[in-house]
Write a protein that holds these residues in place. Sequence first.
Motif, short mmCIF file in Angstrom:
data_model
loop_
_atom_site.label_atom_id
_atom_site.label_comp_id
_atom_site.label_asym_id
_atom_site.label_seq_id
_atom_site.Cartn_x
_atom_site.Cartn_y
_atom_site.Cartn_z
N ASN A 146 25.21 34.98 53.49
CA ASN A 146 25.35 33.58 53.93
C ASN A 146 26.53 33.37 54.87
OD1 ASN A 146 27.41 33.91 52.12
ND2 ASN A 146 27.05 32.02 50.98
N TRP A 180 23.86 30.44 63.49
CA TRP A 180 22.94 30.23 62.35
C TRP A 180 23.68 30.33 61.02
CZ3 TRP A 180 21.85 33.19 66.61
CH2 TRP A 180 20.69 32.88 67.34
N PRO A 238 22.31 29.78 56.55
CA PRO A 238 21.22 29.38 55.66
C PRO A 238 21.26 27.89 55.37
CG PRO A 238 22.34 31.34 54.84
CD PRO A 238 23.17 30.81 55.95
N ASN A 265 22.15 26.14 64.03
CA ASN A 265 20.78 26.34 63.56
C ASN A 265 20.79 26.74 62.09
OD1 ASN A 265 19.52 26.12 66.29
ND2 ASN A 265 20.72 27.96 66.67
N THR A 266 19.80 26.30 61.34
CA THR A 266 19.71 26.67 59.93
C THR A 266 18.42 27.45 59.70
OG1 THR A 266 18.69 24.55 59.40
CG2 THR A 266 21.08 24.72 59.15
N THR A 267 18.50 28.41 58.77
CA THR A 267 17.35 29.22 58.41
C THR A 267 16.92 28.88 56.99
OG1 THR A 267 18.78 31.01 57.65
CG2 THR A 267 18.07 31.09 59.94
N PRO A 268 15.63 29.02 56.64
CA PRO A 268 15.17 28.68 55.29
C PRO A 268 15.82 29.56 54.23
CG PRO A 268 13.34 28.92 56.83
CD PRO A 268 14.54 29.44 57.53
#
Length: 369
Positions: A317, A336, A338, A363-366
Amino acid sequence: MAKPKPVAAMTRGEKVCAFIEAYLLQPEGDYVGQPMKLLEFQRRFILDIYDSPYGTHTAYLSMGRKNGKTCLIAALLLAHIAGPEAVQNSQIVSGAQSKDQAAVIFELARKMVDQSPKLSKLVRVQPSGKRLIGLARNVLYRALAAEGKTAYGLSPILAILDEVGQIAGPTDKFVTAITTAQGAYTHPLLIAISTQAATDADLFSTWIDKQRSAPDPRVVCHVYEAPDDCALDDRKAWAAANPALGIFRSIDDVEKQVRAALAMPANEPEVRNLVLNQRVESASPFVARSVWKACGGDPGPLDGRKVWLGLDLASVNDLCALVAVDDTGGVHSYFWLPAEGLAEKARKDKVPYDLWARQGHLNTTPGRA
């Protein structure tokens, strides 16, 4: 010469100014032992605090170093201990991040008391506990440090926070303990003084920016700073950040520091922060501010261009970054984290990742990884 205004006809702020100039002597420096004479910017700060028709609960003062911030606050402190703002059986505290910094306001106030025969009869000094006691109204003042863990259990009518700009991140437990302790009074006052913090995300910056974006008439905010894009040797910028320049803020000293920064770019961040009062980390970064800002043009679209990529991969993370530099010198950056646990990570790191994500800068990731 105009006759002095009778005390009965003075406003609260005018009474504070009159007390300072009648009772207090300069505690140190070239003018040590001479009566304090308030400069226009100091008088304006005092009048804005005490004469506001809305009632002031918070005041911020920020400018370059050596402009008399702490001396002014020590004078206001004594006005609340033994002057016109003294309240019966009240408590006053000043706080700083270290014991040495916490002692600065106390030491200046102590010197003012020791030098004044009139004031020394009104104030008892307890050096070992960094305390001052106003004898007429039993007002207790003490200096606190964040490392001392003594901010709880107090109820100060006046709280002074020194060098708040040193606090990294948007929150601080010590500051919260002091500010929340003022709830016992209907009209408490918090005064925060400091040079600017390093970034927009730091506590003092968030306070100032909140007042600038949504002004509260009960908050006084006086910030003296140089323009972000100014040259180091811009004398108008020096004056903007140093209202006492040429009076008791030495022009020769500013010139000396600026020359050193121009000759050695590694010194530039410290000068911009401490002298020009800009939001810059005083520690020397890998790239000097002037070099960094020279790369701030619009990079334009990447289509059809040759690019060089720099990739910083993440573990679980951590923050992941991709930077592309195109063949025209344009810089394109992508970041990016999480999506899950983003707010928790923002609190832990004291960095507003969640705000940046909402603004589209992150940006966020799943998931959590």
